[in-house]
Motif scaffolding. Structure first.
Motif, PDB file in Angstrom:
ATOM      1  N   ASN A 113       0.838  -1.347  -0.016  1.00 23.35           N
ATOM      2  CA  ASN A 113      -0.102   0.102   0.007  1.00 23.35           C
ATOM      3  C   ASN A 113       0.548   1.296  -0.320  1.00 23.35           C
TER       4      ASN A 113
ATOM      5  N   ILE B 218       1.335   3.606  -3.367  1.00 23.81           N
ATOM      6  CA  ILE B 218       0.584   5.984  -2.452  1.00 23.81           C
ATOM      7  C   ILE B 218       1.846   6.244  -3.511  1.00 23.81           C
TER       8      ILE B 218
ATOM      9  N   SER C 105      -5.896   5.827  -4.041  1.00 23.22           N
ATOM     10  CA  SER C 105      -4.221   6.345  -2.898  1.00 23.22           C
ATOM     11  C   SER C 105      -4.594   6.841  -2.147  1.00 23.22           C
TER      12      SER C 105
ATOM     13  N   ILE D  37       1.382   6.212  -7.354  1.00 24.16           N
ATOM     14  CA  ILE D  37       0.632   7.564  -8.068  1.00 24.16           C
ATOM     15  C   ILE D  37       0.691   9.466  -7.135  1.00 24.16           C
ATOM     16  N   HIS D  38       1.720   9.268  -6.614  1.00 26.08           N
ATOM     17  CA  HIS D  38       2.039  10.469  -5.937  1.00 26.08           C
ATOM     18  C   HIS D  38       3.139  11.099  -6.942  1.00 26.08           C
TER      19      HIS D  38
ATOM     20  N   SER E 205      -5.764   3.335  -0.067  1.00 26.67           N
ATOM     21  CA  SER E 205      -4.307   2.350   0.475  1.00 26.67           C
ATOM     22  C   SER E 205      -3.922   3.112   1.368  1.00 26.67           C
TER      23      SER E 205
ATOM     24  N   TYR F 205      -7.279   7.244  -9.767  1.00 28.42           N
ATOM     25  CA  TYR F 205      -5.919   6.714  -8.489  1.00 28.42           C
ATOM     26  C   TYR F 205      -5.731   7.105  -7.515  1.00 28.42           C
TER      27      TYR F 205
ATOM     28  N   SER G 193      -4.629  -2.309  -8.664  1.00 32.60           N
ATOM     29  CA  SER G 193      -3.978  -1.415  -8.976  1.00 32.60           C
ATOM     30  C   SER G 193      -2.765  -2.495  -9.495  1.00 32.60           C
TER      31      SER G 193
END
Length: 312
Positions: A42, A46, A64, A49-50, A67, A60, A291
């Motif tokens: 997780n 994150i 996030s 995605i960031h 997660s 997404y 994902s």
């Protein structure tokens, strides 16, 4: 009304999973590995995605948030369980029990509603693709998450308040690995019929309603998918939807049984086992289903590790 600090019981004993002391180290390693996998998968998701601008989309963004909830959700219970597995003293203070109960419900109810929001996002993307980016703006996404969090705050407070307002003056052994409402209510020294009613009504609003919303949304999605001419396109869309539904069902079904029939004595032995599904199993499966099997996420991972683009 009994105030929280007027209870005779000052601490509870969490019985956890009954097992041979010789198997406790194996049980400890089993849950520790699962917990670390949840944290790593997780947290990695994150980060991806960031960092990757290609993943800065509503879908997404919700993943996030999911997660983050999974990490918080499992952290409220699993670390304590790991300590208690290897410890002979499995006590938890009354105040810590209340705090754990509330935080667990806060994150759990928020996640329950987030599942429904994610299904709405998929409905708009599949059924209204031309208007999707206009409707799902950044502020709309933040507002949706805020609504989910508000339900978590209110739902968690409702469950916790009505459970801990009761007097606890007798046995203090909780047949569970954390302070979950149905397990704690069994120790109350008062009639819990009102609690059962409140739990049923609250559970209907925070579990059944979002689950029903998911079902309605996916019924419309399936109707749209059936209109797709390409058989391969329909199969791919169905595969994605069934994976989402499977995880939502694994999360929601045990919750419905636990929180909408808390007075049932038949659940005393199986309750903590069912809790593993919505507390640990879904947090482990969510990154995979949503994902880690996704081509865009794989490409972002390879880019982050400096290995170039993922193969098409």
């Amino acid at each position: 009304m009994q105030e929280l600090n007027q209870s005779i019981v000052t601490e509870f004993i969490l019985l956890g999973f009954a097992s041979d002391p010789r198997t406790d180290p194996l049980l400890f390693v089993f849950f520790l590995v699962f917990y670390l996998l949840i944290l790593v998968s997780n947290s990695l998701l994150i980060t991806l995605i960031h960092q990757d601008s290609h993943l800065h989309t509503p879908m997404y963004f919700f993943i996030s948030v999911l997660s983050m909830l999974d990490v918080c959700y499992t952290t409220t219970t699993v670390p304590q369980m790991l300590v208690h597995i290897l410890s002979r003293k499995r006590a938890i203070s009354f105040a810590r029990c209340v705090a754990q109960m509330y935080l667990f419900l806060l994150f759990g109810v928020t996640e329950s509603w987030l599942f429904s929001i994610m299904s709405v996002d998929r409905y708009l993307a599949i059924c209204h693709p031309l208007r999707y980016k206009v409707i799902m703006s950044r502020w709309v996404c933040l507002l949706m998450v805020g609504i989910c969090a508000a339900y978590g705050v209110v739902g968690g407070l409702s469950y916790t308040f009505f459970a801990m307002r009761l007097p606890y003056c007798g046995p203090n052994e909780i047949d569970h690995y954390f302070c979950e409402v149905p397990a704690v209510l069994k120790l109350a020294c008062a009639d819990t019929s009102l609690n059962d009613l409140v739990d049923f009504l609250t559970g209907f609003n925070v579990i059944v309603v979002p689950l029903s919303l998911v079902a309605i949304v996916y019924a419309n999605i399936f109707a749209t998918i059936m209109k797709i001419r390409s058989a391969q396109g329909r199969l791919k869309a169905f595969s994605t939807c069934t994976s989402h539904i499977a995880v939502v069902t694994m999360f929601a079904a045990p919750c419905v049984v636990m929180y909408m029939s808390p007075g049932s004595d038949s659940l005393s032995n199986s309750g903590k086992k069912m809790a593993l599904f919505y507390n640990i199993a879904t947090a482990f499966l969510n990154p995979v289903v949503y994902s880690l099997r996704n081509k865009d996420v794989k490409r972002a991972f390879l880019k982050l590790t400096g290995q170039g683009k993922a193969p098409e």
